[in-house]
Write a protein that holds these residues in place. Structure first.
Motif, PDB file in Angstrom:
ATOM      1  N   LEU A   1       0.800  -1.232   0.000  1.00 29.51           N
ATOM      2  CA  LEU A   1       0.000   0.000   0.000  1.00 29.51           C
ATOM      3  C   LEU A   1       0.828   1.275   0.000  1.00 29.51           C
ATOM      4  N   ARG A   2       1.986   1.247   0.685  1.00 29.72           N
ATOM      5  CA  ARG A   2       2.726   2.496   0.906  1.00 29.72           C
ATOM      6  C   ARG A   2       4.207   2.401   0.514  1.00 29.72           C
ATOM      7  N   GLY A   3       4.602   1.312  -0.177  1.00 35.40           N
ATOM      8  CA  GLY A   3       6.006   1.178  -0.581  1.00 35.40           C
ATOM      9  C   GLY A   3       6.378   2.250  -1.609  1.00 35.40           C
TER      10      GLY A   3
ATOM     11  N   LYS B   1       9.433   9.998  -1.779  1.00 37.83           N
ATOM     12  CA  LYS B   1       9.920  10.360  -0.432  1.00 37.83           C
ATOM     13  C   LYS B   1       8.923   9.906   0.638  1.00 37.83           C
ATOM     14  N   LYS B   2       7.631   9.873   0.264  1.00 37.79           N
ATOM     15  CA  LYS B   2       6.605   9.414   1.223  1.00 37.79           C
ATOM     16  C   LYS B   2       6.569   7.891   1.339  1.00 37.79           C
ATOM     17  N   GLY B   3       7.120   7.216   0.322  1.00 32.31           N
ATOM     18  CA  GLY B   3       7.074   5.748   0.303  1.00 32.31           C
ATOM     19  C   GLY B   3       7.948   5.166   1.403  1.00 32.31           C
TER      20      GLY B   3
ATOM     21  N   ILE C   1      -5.892   9.363  13.321  1.00 29.37           N
ATOM     22  CA  ILE C   1      -6.573   9.151  12.029  1.00 29.37           C
ATOM     23  C   ILE C   1      -5.635   9.073  10.823  1.00 29.37           C
ATOM     24  N   ARG C   2      -4.399   9.573  10.970  1.00 25.05           N
ATOM     25  CA  ARG C   2      -3.484   9.542   9.815  1.00 25.05           C
ATOM     26  C   ARG C   2      -3.271   8.105   9.290  1.00 25.05           C
ATOM     27  N   PRO C   3      -2.973   7.123  10.172  1.00 22.52           N
ATOM     28  CA  PRO C   3      -2.792   5.753   9.643  1.00 22.52           C
ATOM     29  C   PRO C   3      -4.033   5.247   8.905  1.00 22.52           C
ATOM     30  N   ALA C   4      -5.212   5.626   9.394  1.00 21.86           N
ATOM     31  CA  ALA C   4      -6.449   5.177   8.724  1.00 21.86           C
ATOM     32  C   ALA C   4      -6.583   5.838   7.355  1.00 21.86           C
ATOM     33  N   LEU C   5      -6.265   7.135   7.288  1.00 19.34           N
ATOM     34  CA  LEU C   5      -6.354   7.837   5.994  1.00 19.34           C
ATOM     35  C   LEU C   5      -5.366   7.241   4.998  1.00 19.34           C
ATOM     36  N   GLN C   6      -4.164   6.900   5.501  1.00 19.54           N
ATOM     37  CA  GLN C   6      -3.125   6.391   4.604  1.00 19.54           C
ATOM     38  C   GLN C   6      -3.395   4.948   4.160  1.00 19.54           C
TER      39      GLN C   6
ATOM     40  N   LEU D   1      -6.420   2.799   4.993  1.00 19.18           N
ATOM     41  CA  LEU D   1      -7.779   2.320   4.691  1.00 19.18           C
ATOM     42  C   LEU D   1      -8.435   3.142   3.594  1.00 19.18           C
ATOM     43  N   LYS D   2      -8.077   4.432   3.548  1.00 16.73           N
ATOM     44  CA  LYS D   2      -8.584   5.331   2.492  1.00 16.73           C
ATOM     45  C   LYS D   2     -10.101   5.495   2.577  1.00 16.73           C
ATOM     46  N   THR D   3     -10.616   6.298   1.633  1.00 20.95           N
ATOM     47  CA  THR D   3     -12.059   6.593   1.673  1.00 20.95           C
ATOM     48  C   THR D   3     -12.872   5.488   1.005  1.00 20.95           C
TER      49      THR D   3
ATOM     50  N   SER E   1     -13.456  12.736   0.743  1.00 22.58           N
ATOM     51  CA  SER E   1     -12.854  13.159   2.018  1.00 22.58           C
ATOM     52  C   SER E   1     -13.518  12.518   3.214  1.00 22.58           C
ATOM     53  N   VAL E   2     -12.689  12.152   4.165  1.00 24.03           N
ATOM     54  CA  VAL E   2     -13.199  11.689   5.459  1.00 24.03           C
ATOM     55  C   VAL E   2     -13.576  12.927   6.274  1.00 24.03           C
ATOM     56  N   SER E   3     -14.660  12.852   6.999  1.00 26.29           N
ATOM     57  CA  SER E   3     -15.033  13.944   7.906  1.00 26.29           C
ATOM     58  C   SER E   3     -15.433  13.346   9.251  1.00 26.29           C
TER      59      SER E   3
ATOM     60  N   CYS F   1     -16.760  18.409  12.567  1.00 24.89           N
ATOM     61  CA  CYS F   1     -16.236  19.034  13.792  1.00 24.89           C
ATOM     62  C   CYS F   1     -14.814  18.586  14.065  1.00 24.89           C
ATOM     63  N   ALA F   2     -14.228  17.753  13.199  1.00 23.94           N
ATOM     64  CA  ALA F   2     -12.984  17.103  13.629  1.00 23.94           C
ATOM     65  C   ALA F   2     -11.878  16.966  12.603  1.00 23.94           C
ATOM     66  N   VAL F   3     -12.153  16.961  11.318  1.00 24.56           N
ATOM     67  CA  VAL F   3     -11.086  16.518  10.400  1.00 24.56           C
ATOM     68  C   VAL F   3     -10.615  17.592   9.427  1.00 24.56           C
ATOM     69  N   ASN F   4     -11.493  18.031   8.524  1.00 23.08           N
ATOM     70  CA  ASN F   4     -11.043  18.878   7.403  1.00 23.08           C
ATOM     71  C   ASN F   4     -10.768  20.312   7.858  1.00 23.08           C
ATOM     72  N   THR F   5      -9.737  20.875   7.265  1.00 25.72           N
ATOM     73  CA  THR F   5      -9.391  22.238   7.641  1.00 25.72           C
ATOM     74  C   THR F   5      -9.632  23.209   6.487  1.00 25.72           C
TER      75      THR F   5
ATOM     76  N   GLY G   1     -17.648  24.251  13.617  1.00 24.70           N
ATOM     77  CA  GLY G   1     -18.134  22.927  14.022  1.00 24.70           C
ATOM     78  C   GLY G   1     -17.581  22.500  15.357  1.00 24.70           C
ATOM     79  N   ASN G   2     -16.282  22.695  15.534  1.00 26.13           N
ATOM     80  CA  ASN G   2     -15.635  22.250  16.770  1.00 26.13           C
ATOM     81  C   ASN G   2     -16.098  23.079  17.965  1.00 26.13           C
ATOM     82  N   ILE G   3     -16.207  24.401  17.758  1.00 26.14           N
ATOM     83  CA  ILE G   3     -16.667  25.281  18.846  1.00 26.14           C
ATOM     84  C   ILE G   3     -18.155  25.022  19.118  1.00 26.14           C
TER      85      ILE G   3
HETATM   86  N1  ACO Z   1      -9.993  12.560   3.764  1.00 23.76           N
HETATM   87  C1  ACO Z   1      -9.331  11.600   3.095  1.00 23.76           C
HETATM   88  N2  ACO Z   1      -7.984  11.545   3.027  1.00 23.76           N
HETATM   89  C2  ACO Z   1      -7.296  12.520   3.639  1.00 23.76           C
HETATM   90  C3  ACO Z   1      -7.920  13.584   4.344  1.00 23.76           C
HETATM   91  C4  ACO Z   1      -9.329  13.562   4.394  1.00 23.76           C
HETATM   92  N3  ACO Z   1     -10.032  14.495   5.046  1.00 23.76           N
HETATM   93  N4  ACO Z   1      -6.961  14.401   4.847  1.00 23.76           N
HETATM   94  C5  ACO Z   1      -5.766  13.873   4.473  1.00 23.76           C
HETATM   95  N5  ACO Z   1      -5.970  12.741   3.744  1.00 23.76           N
HETATM   96  C6  ACO Z   1      -4.976  11.823   3.185  1.00 23.76           C
HETATM   97  C7  ACO Z   1      -3.976  12.562   2.303  1.00 23.76           C
HETATM   98  O1  ACO Z   1      -4.433  12.606   0.986  1.00 23.76           O
HETATM   99  C8  ACO Z   1      -2.744  11.700   2.470  1.00 23.76           C
HETATM  100  O2  ACO Z   1      -2.822  10.584   1.631  1.00 23.76           O
HETATM  101  P1  ACO Z   1      -1.480  10.055   0.896  1.00 23.76           P
HETATM  102  O3  ACO Z   1      -0.374  10.058   1.925  1.00 23.76           O
HETATM  103  O4  ACO Z   1      -1.850   8.695   0.429  1.00 23.76           O
HETATM  104  O5  ACO Z   1      -1.196  11.008  -0.210  1.00 23.76           O
HETATM  105  C9  ACO Z   1      -2.856  11.166   3.898  1.00 23.76           C
HETATM  106  O6  ACO Z   1      -4.239  11.315   4.277  1.00 23.76           O
HETATM  107  C10 ACO Z   1      -2.032  11.940   4.867  1.00 23.76           C
HETATM  108  O7  ACO Z   1      -2.375  13.291   4.685  1.00 23.76           O
HETATM  109  P2  ACO Z   1      -1.462  14.496   5.076  1.00 23.76           P
HETATM  110  O8  ACO Z   1      -2.113  15.746   4.610  1.00 23.76           O
HETATM  111  O9  ACO Z   1      -0.064  14.211   4.681  1.00 23.76           O
HETATM  112  O10 ACO Z   1      -1.535  14.316   6.642  1.00 23.76           O
HETATM  113  P3  ACO Z   1      -1.603  15.346   7.733  1.00 23.76           P
HETATM  114  O11 ACO Z   1      -0.505  14.999   8.628  1.00 23.76           O
HETATM  115  O12 ACO Z   1      -1.687  16.740   7.277  1.00 23.76           O
HETATM  116  O13 ACO Z   1      -2.959  14.950   8.491  1.00 23.76           O
HETATM  117  C11 ACO Z   1      -5.118  15.220   9.219  1.00 23.76           C
HETATM  118  C12 ACO Z   1      -4.245  14.901   8.013  1.00 23.76           C
HETATM  119  C13 ACO Z   1      -4.638  14.416  10.406  1.00 23.76           C
HETATM  120  C14 ACO Z   1      -6.555  14.832   8.954  1.00 23.76           C
HETATM  121  C15 ACO Z   1      -5.030  16.750   9.475  1.00 23.76           C
HETATM  122  O14 ACO Z   1      -5.727  17.390   8.471  1.00 23.76           O
HETATM  123  C16 ACO Z   1      -5.557  17.202  10.800  1.00 23.76           C
HETATM  124  O15 ACO Z   1      -4.807  17.156  11.769  1.00 23.76           O
HETATM  125  N6  ACO Z   1      -6.837  17.708  10.854  1.00 23.76           N
HETATM  126  C17 ACO Z   1      -7.406  18.341  12.017  1.00 23.76           C
HETATM  127  C18 ACO Z   1      -7.595  17.371  13.128  1.00 23.76           C
HETATM  128  C19 ACO Z   1      -7.869  18.109  14.398  1.00 23.76           C
HETATM  129  O16 ACO Z   1      -6.951  18.571  15.034  1.00 23.76           O
HETATM  130  N7  ACO Z   1      -9.170  18.217  14.751  1.00 23.76           N
HETATM  131  C20 ACO Z   1      -9.639  18.931  15.877  1.00 23.76           C
HETATM  132  C21 ACO Z   1      -9.515  18.140  17.114  1.00 23.76           C
HETATM  133  S1  ACO Z   1     -10.627  16.819  17.215  1.00 23.76           S
HETATM  134  C22 ACO Z   1     -11.760  17.282  18.394  1.00 23.76           C
HETATM  135  O17 ACO Z   1     -11.692  18.229  19.065  1.00 23.76           O
HETATM  136  C23 ACO Z   1     -12.904  16.435  18.561  1.00 23.76           C
END
Ligand code: ACO
Length: 362
Positions: free
Chosen positions: A85-87, A118-120, A162-167, A169-171, A177-179, A202-206, A308-310
């Motif tokens: 998956l990530r080689g 470099k990411k591999g 969530i980073r390992p899951a995004l990398q 398991l994917k969408t 996008s995962v939210s 409230c948690a993922v996308n910026t 969302g978070n606030i």
């Molecule tokens: N949906 C699907 N895939 C995504 C998403 C997403 N929303 N965001 C990133 N990815 C994928 C990227 O495409 C990348 O894939 P690839 O490596 O195969 O190319 C992989 O995930 C890693 O993405 P990066 O952008 O390199 O990872 P990053 O370290 O920037 O982290 C993360 C992504 C963790 C989601 C980041 O956007 C983040 O920290 N978001 C905010 C989380 C947060 O702090 N929330 C508030 C607190 S939670 C609470 O209070 C309840």
């Protein structure tokens, strides 16, 4: 029945296998004992004999499968999957295909391929990551079909959970996008679905765009219907109602509504709406006459991560609402994050939610 009791009953009806990678935290074992006793899910706990002995002392986790990441007969299978998956080769090939699809120039393609390389990861790096960060191990177990979902985050940040899951398991197919949503249960409240709401993201996308907001509306509606069992009415929130204010931020939300109507014609979605117009029927009728959603919304899509978070924390603290989540939506397999301030009972609830998500994905 309280919302979470209903979810536990659903989880018990068709038991799934959930992996808990945080064997370095006592709360994992306290929760595991409860989950096993209540028969909510089958459990896998990842940890060395030393970690299990140290943090699990005093808890009865009979019935859980313990996987030692340094001594697991399946480890090579997970390592092979990680490399697949990530080689370096995989990452380079994926970047090349993506660049070609985008129609990038040869030079741009070359730069994208070099960055991807470099990411591999190498086999050595993969092994080190699996042994030092059990969330990678957990996601690989899911990917290989040995677990149905994972729950972590009691002692890891949201990003690291969530980073390992995004990398790995994917969408889900068709989702970009995962939210992350919170299922809010507001006491003594007749709004929404008798006080039940979904708040997202409230948690993922910026970085919110109109297409992303439209997609969040659709997946949040699906989540509402999955967990609450009632039709979703989605309000796309703003500080403006139906053009009452003019600004790019308002246009972003109204464009999202147009996209959602075109892409998901069956979806009950409207906006842009202020929060009171979304929730309170008299205000909805006044500010958005004719809208089927205004005044009756049960699924709230916020225009930014800050809002969302606030927003969920305000309702949790001031209205003393239960906030279940963040529950991740859009992943190919369910993985959920915990708050670092969580109690064992929160882990029990999150495992039940994850198991119910896994049932829908089976
Ligand atoms: N949906 C699907 N895939 C995504 C998403 C997403 N929303 N965001 C990133 N990815 C994928 C990227 O495409 C990348 O894939 P690839 O490596 O195969 O190319 C992989 O995930 C890693 O993405 P990066 O952008 O390199 O990872 P990053 O370290 O920037 O982290 C993360 C992504 C963790 C989601 C980041 O956007 C983040 O920290 N978001 C905010 C989380 C947060 O702090 N929330 C508030 C607190 S939670 C609470 O209070 C309840």
């Amino acid at each position: 029945m309280a919302f979470i009791d209903d979810i536990k009953a659903k989880a018990k009806a068709d038991k799934k296998t959930i992996v808990l990678p945080e064997s370095m935290d006592k709360r994992t074992f306290e929760a595991a004992e409860k989950i096993l006793k209540e028969d909510i899910a089958n459990l896998i706990i990842i940890g060395t004999p030393e970690e299990i002995a140290k943090y699990g002392e005093g808890f009865d986790i009979t019935g859980a499968t313990i996987v030692d990441p340094f001594n697991d007969p399946n480890k090579q299978k997970y390592l092979d999957k990680f490399i697949e998956l990530r080689g370096v080769e995989t990452m380079a090939a994926a970047a090349k295909a993506k660049a070609e699809k985008k129609g990038l120039s040869a030079e741009e393609t070359e730069a994208a391929v070099e960055a991807a390389k470099k990411k591999g990861i190498t086999a050595e790096k993969a092994q080190q990551m699996m042994e030092s960060d059990y969330m990678y191990y957990a996601c690989l177990m899911c990917k290989c079909g040995d677990a149905d979902g994972a729950v972590s985050g009691a002692c890891h940040s949201t990003g690291n959970t969530i980073r390992p899951a995004l990398q790995l398991l994917k969408t889900k197919k068709g989702i970009s996008s995962v939210s992350g949503f919170f299922l809010m249960e507001v006491p003594n409240c007749e709004l929404g679905e008798n006080g039940l709401f979904i708040f997202a993201d409230c948690a993922v996308n910026t970085d919110f765009t109109s297409p992303l907001l439209a997609e969040i509306a659709k997946v949040s509606a699906d989540s509402f219907e999955q967990f609450v069992g009632k039709p979703a009415k989605v309000a796309m929130l703003s500080y403006s109602t139906m053009g009452s204010a003019k600004h790019d931020d308002v246009t972003k939300v109204s464009e999202a509504v147009k996209i959602a109507h075109e892409k998901y014609p069956e979806l009950e979605v409207d906006g842009e709406l202020q929060l009171d117009a979304a929730l309170v029927s008299t205000v909805g009728e006044l500010k958005a006459p004719g809208s089927k959603v205004a005044g009756h919304a049960n699924t709230l899509v916020f225009p930014s991560l800050e809002a969302g978070n606030i927003g969920y924390k305000l309702v949790q603290r001031l209205a003393k609402a239960e906030a279940y989540g963040p529950v991740l939506q859009g992943l190919s397999m369910p993985v959920n994050d915990l708050s670092r301030g969580c109690y064992a009972d929160d882990i029990v609830g999150t495992v039940a939610l994850t198991a119910v998500q896994a049932q829908a994905q089976a």
